[in-house]
Design an enzyme around this catalytic site. Structure first.
Site, PDB file in Angstrom:
ATOM      1  CE  LYS A 176      -4.113  -2.093   2.135  1.00  8.47           C
ATOM      2  NZ  LYS A 176      -4.907  -2.469   0.987  1.00  8.47           N
TER       3      LYS A 176
ATOM      4  CE  LYS B 187      -5.910  -8.500  -1.151  1.00  9.50           C
ATOM      5  NZ  LYS B 187      -7.328  -8.247  -0.888  1.00  9.50           N
TER       6      LYS B 187
ATOM      7  CE  LYS C  37     -12.871  -3.972   2.101  1.00 12.99           C
ATOM      8  NZ  LYS C  37     -11.627  -3.552   2.781  1.00 12.99           N
TER       9      LYS C  37
HETATM   10  P1  ATP Z   1      -8.068  -3.260   1.202  1.00 11.68           P
HETATM   11  O1  ATP Z   1      -7.722  -3.043  -0.220  1.00 11.68           O
HETATM   12  O2  ATP Z   1      -8.566  -2.051   1.914  1.00 11.68           O
HETATM   13  O3  ATP Z   1      -6.987  -3.963   1.971  1.00 11.68           O
HETATM   14  P2  ATP Z   1      -9.429  -5.783   0.948  1.00 11.68           P
HETATM   15  O4  ATP Z   1     -10.369  -6.050  -0.177  1.00 11.68           O
HETATM   16  O5  ATP Z   1      -8.086  -6.419   0.898  1.00 11.68           O
HETATM   17  O6  ATP Z   1      -9.340  -4.205   1.133  1.00 11.68           O
HETATM   18  P3  ATP Z   1      -9.708  -6.157   3.803  1.00 11.68           P
HETATM   19  O7  ATP Z   1     -10.578  -5.180   4.539  1.00 11.68           O
HETATM   20  O8  ATP Z   1      -8.225  -5.995   3.836  1.00 11.68           O
HETATM   21  O9  ATP Z   1     -10.193  -6.205   2.266  1.00 11.68           O
HETATM   22  O10 ATP Z   1     -10.053  -7.583   4.288  1.00 11.68           O
HETATM   23  C1  ATP Z   1     -11.337  -8.003   4.705  1.00 11.68           C
HETATM   24  C2  ATP Z   1     -11.365  -9.508   4.650  1.00 11.68           C
HETATM   25  O11 ATP Z   1     -11.501  -9.933   3.287  1.00 11.68           O
HETATM   26  C3  ATP Z   1     -10.097 -10.160   5.176  1.00 11.68           C
HETATM   27  O12 ATP Z   1     -10.418 -11.350   5.849  1.00 11.68           O
HETATM   28  C4  ATP Z   1      -9.330 -10.456   3.911  1.00 11.68           C
HETATM   29  O13 ATP Z   1      -8.381 -11.484   4.079  1.00 11.68           O
HETATM   30  C5  ATP Z   1     -10.456 -10.839   2.971  1.00 11.68           C
HETATM   31  N1  ATP Z   1     -10.070 -10.625   1.572  1.00 11.68           N
HETATM   32  C6  ATP Z   1      -9.730  -9.443   1.022  1.00 11.68           C
HETATM   33  N2  ATP Z   1      -9.466  -9.604  -0.283  1.00 11.68           N
HETATM   34  C7  ATP Z   1      -9.645 -10.923  -0.558  1.00 11.68           C
HETATM   35  C8  ATP Z   1      -9.512 -11.712  -1.740  1.00 11.68           C
HETATM   36  N3  ATP Z   1      -9.150 -11.171  -2.891  1.00 11.68           N
HETATM   37  N4  ATP Z   1      -9.771 -13.038  -1.662  1.00 11.68           N
HETATM   38  C9  ATP Z   1     -10.146 -13.602  -0.484  1.00 11.68           C
HETATM   39  N5  ATP Z   1     -10.283 -12.910   0.667  1.00 11.68           N
HETATM   40  C10 ATP Z   1     -10.038 -11.581   0.635  1.00 11.68           C
HETATM   41 MG    MG Z   2      -6.663  -6.128   2.445  1.00 14.74          MG
END
Ligand code: ATP
Ligand code: MG
Length: 333
Positions: free
Chosen positions: A114, A198, A201
């Site tokens: 990040k 990955k 969001k």
């Molecule tokens: P950010 O980009 O803000 O990190 P994120 O999509 O990675 O957002 P998080 O808030 O970091 O989401 O994570 C929320 C939950 O979703 C965590 O348990 C994380 O491991 C899971 N998660 C996030 N992205 C994925 C993905 N691509 N596949 C499976 N699980 C995911």
């Molecule tokens: Mg994340």
């Protein structure tokens, strides 16, 4: 009565939730509530680690509560709350920040990923110190298990290290050592337009949002990046796009990757395969979106959060008090 083990997890409201969040986290959460004392919150303080529009943060927070409920979390079984409503999170953070090393934080992949995209002179301290708050989130509830996707397991590992460090330092079992639990299929859903990255969001690349119109979802899946072959086989290295779609299909069908491969044996057109994946995603998301809309209209969100904050605060404050006492802060009655 034997005490039940505790499960805790969260999602940070940094962006519109994706299919990755659904598969890796949301749908997993409700599996815990019958056998564990379950705490699921919205990590809103964590959402401030990168610049975010205040109005969006507020509406997205509410959305996530609705998604939790739509995914089957029952407020009578699971404590659902906002991180910022339970001040013990920030308080424990300000104690534990003294026990976590800069070297440890610099090794965190999430920070490296990040911060790479930011101007070096303008990286918020909060982004760097993020894991300390997450450690506090977990340790406050004497958590046994933390259901998370792949990207968060490193932070849970660090949480174990810090719990162990504190226990050694103060020669008592101050904290439990929590364990990350990943879904067997779908712990890391990749981006549809770039399967080497990955699905995230806060940095979506044409990915599926849980709120997307169903036709848009179908279009996104039909145009997902694949390879030039024609076999539906799981091969992360040579067929990352197909492997990702197969993972999505398998996880939403509650089957293993091998069974999903068997299911598509004989299919030689990627178009036909993608259509089956799109049908499956829509079959799952259509009723989910319906429930989400009903929940938003029902007006129950604030009540759920009020109740959750009370229950969570009670438990969190007990731990905080114990920690304060242990490290030598004066407690007066
Ligand atoms: P950010 O980009 O803000 O990190 P994120 O999509 O990675 O957002 P998080 O808030 O970091 O989401 O994570 C929320 C939950 O979703 C965590 O348990 C994380 O491991 C899971 N998660 C996030 N992205 C994925 C993905 N691509 N596949 C499976 N699980 C995911
Ligand atoms: Mg994340």
């Amino acid at each position: 009565m034997e005490e039940r083990k505790r499960a805790l997890s969260a999602i940070k409201p940094t962006g519109n939730l994706t299919l990755g969040n659904y598969i890796g986290a949301l749908r997993e959460f409700s599996k815990f509530q019958d056998n564990y004392e379950t705490f699921i919150f919205i990590a809103d303080l964590h959402a401030l680690t990168l610049p975010i529009d205040p109005a969006f943060l507020r509406s997205n927070t509410k959305d996530i509560v609705a998604f939790y409920l739509a995914a089957g979390l029952d407020p009578n079984k699971t404590t659902i709350f906002l991180q910022s409503d339970v001040s013990a999170h920030a308080e424990l953070n300000s104690i534990l920040i003294n026990y976590v090393y800069m070297g440890e934080l610099s090794r965190m992949t999430q920070f490296k990923d990040k911060s790479q995209k930011l101007n070096k002179e303008a990286i918020g301290v909060g982004l760097f110190a993020y894991p300390v708050l997450m450690i506090s989130d977990i340790l406050l509830y004497n958590t046994d298990v933390v259901p998370v996707g792949d990207d968060q397991t490193q932070h849970v590992e660090l949480t174990r290290d810090i719990a162990h460090r504190m226990n050694e330092r103060y020669k008592k079992e101050l904290f439990k050592l929590p364990q990350a639990i990943k879904p067997s299929v779908g712990a890391r859903i990749m981006s549809l337009s770039d399967p080497s990255k990955k699905m995230s969001k806060s940095d979506p690349k044409g990915d599926i949002f849980l709120k997307d119109d169903l036709n848009v979802i179908r279009k996104k899946i039909m145009s997902a990046v694949t390879d030039t072959g024609h076999e539906i086989k799981y091969d992360q290295e040579n067929k990352p796009g197909i492997s990702n779609l197969l993972t999505i299909y398998a996880s939403l069908s509650n089957m293993s990757i091998q069974d999903a491969e068997k299911h598509f044996e004989g299919v030689t057109q990627y178009g036909e395969f993608k259509k089956a994946v799109a049908d499956k995603v829509i079959e799952v998301l259509e009723p989910f979106q319906q429930k989400y809309k009903e929940i938003l209209q029902s007006g129950i969100i604030d009540k759920v959060l009020d109740d959750g904050a009370k229950k969570a605060s009670y438990i969190a404050n007990k731990t905080l008090r114990k920690v304060k006492k242990t490290v030598g802060l004066y407690i007066h009655e």
